[in-house]
Design a protein around this motif. Structure first.
Motif, PDB file in Angstrom:
ATOM      1  N   LEU A  60      11.647 -58.639  29.560  1.00 28.45           N
ATOM      2  CA  LEU A  60      10.377 -57.824  29.111  1.00 28.45           C
ATOM      3  C   LEU A  60      10.218 -56.655  30.151  1.00 28.45           C
ATOM      4  N   GLY A  61       9.901 -55.678  29.487  1.00 34.30           N
ATOM      5  CA  GLY A  61       9.414 -54.131  30.224  1.00 34.30           C
ATOM      6  C   GLY A  61       8.050 -54.076  30.179  1.00 34.30           C
ATOM      7  N   LEU A  62       7.468 -53.735  31.301  1.00 32.89           N
ATOM      8  CA  LEU A  62       6.006 -52.907  31.259  1.00 32.89           C
ATOM      9  C   LEU A  62       6.081 -51.667  31.844  1.00 32.89           C
ATOM     10  N   MET A  63       5.425 -50.817  31.113  1.00 30.33           N
ATOM     11  CA  MET A  63       5.280 -49.544  31.550  1.00 30.33           C
ATOM     12  C   MET A  63       3.649 -49.266  31.827  1.00 30.33           C
ATOM     13  N   ILE A  64       3.377 -48.934  33.120  1.00 26.84           N
ATOM     14  CA  ILE A  64       1.973 -48.569  33.420  1.00 26.84           C
ATOM     15  C   ILE A  64       1.898 -47.309  33.683  1.00 26.84           C
ATOM     16  N   ASN A  65       0.631 -46.633  33.146  1.00 24.46           N
ATOM     17  CA  ASN A  65       0.358 -45.213  33.299  1.00 24.46           C
ATOM     18  C   ASN A  65      -1.028 -45.123  33.891  1.00 24.46           C
ATOM     19  N   PHE A  66      -1.026 -44.672  35.275  1.00 28.74           N
ATOM     20  CA  PHE A  66      -2.038 -44.533  35.725  1.00 28.74           C
ATOM     21  C   PHE A  66      -2.626 -43.054  35.853  1.00 28.74           C
ATOM     22  N   GLY A  67      -2.259 -42.242  35.012  1.00 33.63           N
ATOM     23  CA  GLY A  67      -2.623 -40.843  34.964  1.00 33.63           C
ATOM     24  C   GLY A  67      -3.806 -40.464  34.108  1.00 33.63           C
ATOM     25  N   THR A  68      -4.245 -41.738  33.340  1.00 37.01           N
ATOM     26  CA  THR A  68      -5.458 -41.677  32.687  1.00 37.01           C
ATOM     27  C   THR A  68      -6.771 -42.269  33.123  1.00 37.01           C
TER      28      THR A  68
END
Length: 157
Positions: A130-138
């Motif tokens: 499984l892959g998780l992508m977390i975006n902190f830019g919002t």
């Protein structure tokens, strides 16, 4: 104060909804769900503390410290810029490996299709389920999940 608690609740509920819907579809086991909960809890703490607007490296360092504080085991892999005929291509990336999960962090105003394509391709090259992508830019932290289609997940009957 109420607004910040409400934002936190909405962010967490959105994260867990999308994560568990994805997990339900993929059939991945309970240990993975627990690990995802630990990852998202650590990431949420970092996002609450820093908010949006910092370079990706700042979030990476803060999340590593939060993983260490929370005793979450992880490994990192840094990829270098590729050279083709003496010309640099791509950008350096850091991937985190936690159990059977590959984690990638972003600090972008918006996740676009090319980001997800690159992420899916990187996941495909690994043995992670499984892959998780977390975006902190919002303003609200974003999380996206992908299942590695190159790995066959055994189904229990």
């Amino acid at each position: 104060m109420f607004e910040s608690q409400m934002k936190k609740f909405l962010c967490l509920s959105q994260i867990f909804y999308y994560t568990f819907v994805s997990l339900f579809k993929t059939g991945i086991m309970t240990d993975t769900e627990k690990l995802i909960e630990k990852i998202t809890t650590c990431a949420t703490r970092v996002h609450e503390e820093l908010g949006p607007g910092f370079p990706e490296r700042i979030y990476q360092e803060a999340l590593v410290k939060e993983f260490q504080r929370s005793k979450v085991e992880f490994k990192t892999k840094e990829t270098k810029v590729k050279m083709l005929d003496g010309v640099p291509h791509g950008a350096p990336r850091t991937e985190y490996y936690l159990g059977n999960i590959m984690l990638e962090l972003k600090a972008l105003p918006r996740l676009e299709v090319p980001h997800m394509v690159l992420f899916s391709n990187a996941l495909y090259k690994t043995e992670q389920e499984l892959g998780l992508m977390i975006n902190f830019g919002t303003q609200q932290m974003q999380i996206r999940t992908r299942q590695n289609t190159s790995i066959s997940v055994d189904e229990e009957v």
